[in-house]
Structure formats: C-alpha cells, structure tokens
Design an enzyme around this catalytic site. Sequence first.
Site, PDB file in Angstrom:
ATOM      1  NE  ARG A 229       5.508  -7.486  -6.626  1.00 34.45           N
ATOM      2  CZ  ARG A 229       5.973  -6.847  -7.711  1.00 34.45           C
ATOM      3  NH1 ARG A 229       6.129  -7.516  -8.845  1.00 34.45           N
ATOM      4  NH2 ARG A 229       6.294  -5.570  -7.658  1.00 34.45           N
ATOM      5  CD  GLU A 258      10.764 -11.857  -6.326  1.00 29.66           C
ATOM      6  OE1 GLU A 258      10.056 -12.685  -6.929  1.00 29.66           O
ATOM      7  OE2 GLU A 258      11.074 -10.748  -6.800  1.00 29.66           O
ATOM      8  CG  HIS A 276      11.014  -9.736 -10.068  1.00 23.65           C
ATOM      9  ND1 HIS A 276      10.423  -9.526  -8.843  1.00 23.65           N
ATOM     10  CD2 HIS A 276      10.347  -8.929 -10.935  1.00 23.65           C
ATOM     11  CE1 HIS A 276       9.453  -8.626  -8.954  1.00 23.65           C
ATOM     12  NE2 HIS A 276       9.392  -8.256 -10.227  1.00 23.65           N
TER      13      HIS A 276
HETATM   14  C1  DGY Z   1       7.412  -3.884 -10.795  1.00 29.91           C
HETATM   15  O1  DGY Z   1       7.703  -2.788 -11.306  1.00 29.91           O
HETATM   16  O2  DGY Z   1       6.635  -3.994  -9.859  1.00 29.91           O
HETATM   17  C2  DGY Z   1       8.060  -5.069 -11.356  1.00 29.91           C
HETATM   18  O3  DGY Z   1       7.700  -6.238 -10.738  1.00 29.91           O
HETATM   19  C3  DGY Z   1       9.565  -4.905 -11.347  1.00 29.91           C
HETATM   20  O4  DGY Z   1      10.000  -5.594 -12.474  1.00 29.91           O
END
Ligand code: DGY
Length: 311
Positions: A229, A258, A276
């Site tokens: 993240r 983002e 992402h």
């Molecule tokens: C999640 O599932 O948390 C991922 O970051 C999405 O790709």
Amino acid sequence: MSRPRIHVPDLPMPDAVLARIAAEFDAVRGGPVPDGVAGLLITPRDKLTPEAIAALPASVTVVATFSVGYDHINIPAAKARGLIVTNTPDVLTEATADIALLLILAASRRAREGEAMVREDTWVGWNPMQLIGWQITGKRLGIVGMGRIGQALAQRARACGMQVHYHNRTRLAPAEEAGAIYHATLESLLPISDVLSLHAPATTATDRLMNADRLAQLPHGAILVNTARGTLVDDDALIAALGTGQIAAAGLDVFTGEPAIDPRYRSLPNVFPLPHLGSATIETRTAMGMRALDNLAAVLAGKAPLHPVTA
Ligand code: DGY
C-alpha cells in the site's frame, strides 16, 4: 426461492463473476444503496468511512470486499454497526509476487528509461554504457512482511540467484523460511537490503514505515519496491532519496491517494510506476470475485462467512 439482494459497483468485472451475479443474486448495479439491499460487493475504490457506514440502509448486514486489503473500510465503525466484513485472501498471492518481481527487474534494469528511448525515437544505437542498471543475481533481497506474498516473492527471487532476508513479526518455520535469513528488527534488515520489497498491510503501525530515517539505513543505491500500500512510504522522503541516489530506483504499484498520486512520481526517470496491477490477471480477478461472492452467498444464507475480516 428469492435471490439475495446485493449492491454491486458499476465497474467492469470478469465474465464468470458477472454471470454468477446474474444467476444467483438480485443485484443493484451502481448508484446509491437502496433500502432492502442485504449485502454489498465493494472494491478498494469504495471508501467505507464511518459516515458512509452510518448512511447505509439498515437492511445491509454484510460487506464483501473484492480485495484482500481492507484499509478502505473503517473496521471499528463497521463492527459497531454490526456489519460482517469479508475479504479475499490467498488467491492473489502468485499474481502479486509476479508484479513484485517485475518491479524489481524493471527498476534495476531501468526499463522505464529504455522504453521511453525506443518510443520517443531517441535511441541512436548500442553503446557500452547505455542505461546501465544493476544486476540482481547475488544481491540481497530484504522482504518486509513474510506472509503468503512475501514467501512467493522469495521463491522467485531465489530462482534469480538472490539471497533472501526478511523481517516479520514472528519467525517462520524452517520449511516456510526455505533458507531465508530472519531479522528480528527492521533496523537489522535495512542495512543489508540491496533491494527492499514491502509486503505489510496498511495499518497505523506501518504508516510511513519507510520514512527518511529508514530509507537512509538502506545501502546507498538500494532499490525499493512497493506492491503493498502506498501509505507504507513517505513520499517526500522517497522522492528526496531518489534525487540523491540513496535510492537508485523504485518500482511502485501502489500510491498514497491513488489514483491522485504525487505528481512528482510521473516525471522521475528512476521510478517505474504501475497503476495497482498486483492482482490484475484474469485468473486472479476471477478467483477474487468468486471468493467475494462465496462470502456474500454464505452470510446471506445464514451461514458463517468463509473469509471474515477479524481485525
Ligand atoms: C488487494 O486485494 O488488496 C489488492 O491490493 C488489490 O489488487
């Protein structure tokens, strides 16, 4: 028998997921959540703040996020309201580890600058010092957070000839470590990490984990990769370190705020950015959607959720 009423975001989804929604649920697609809806399918784009949770109709009992991460949901507020929250663990391990490896390679081999040279027609021919990067073979990879994705990245890194080191709250069993070297503290891991890859969840404890002080503890010229993240990284500190060469290059799949990312990342040649994409394969996104629907179906049939968020 009537089909459970759910609310689904108006976003494209894999065909198999859409087909199952149509077959098994009475789905409201997009717009405000109307009264009578019992379950919500949400994505990391949908921010369930305390205010958003308070505004939900009383009929909503379960929220299934189409993600493993749930930092977009205010869990204390959801709990206080009595909502069951579920996520999609396990199924995105391999896809996300692939993207972490891609970012390690792209950052260390200057893929962004190389691609720009070809696309912008500034390539005048081979020369021995053109876009010289850094070989990963024999280098030390530091993994912060040795859960499923960290372990899957370790396996790939070993195949590339990297030495794997890691920091985790608890040390793994020898079979899971598979030769990786444990560091009880970040302070021990950082100075030996030629490449550092982040795999910890976004929590108050990991907020801006990689700040100026910690970036300075890495070897000069280290590579930083983040598929976890954006909030794990202090953007000002990273951008400063990319400028001085303390961090030679970064591969970033996730960003604070983002998609409204810090605009400086767009122009830094030594940042390889992705939007992402960690779990973005058709196999993984289908499995994630199915897992979210499994959770909704179970709870709305009066059963226990398969993957409850217990935090
Ligand atoms: C999640 O599932 O948390 C991922 O970051 C999405 O790709």
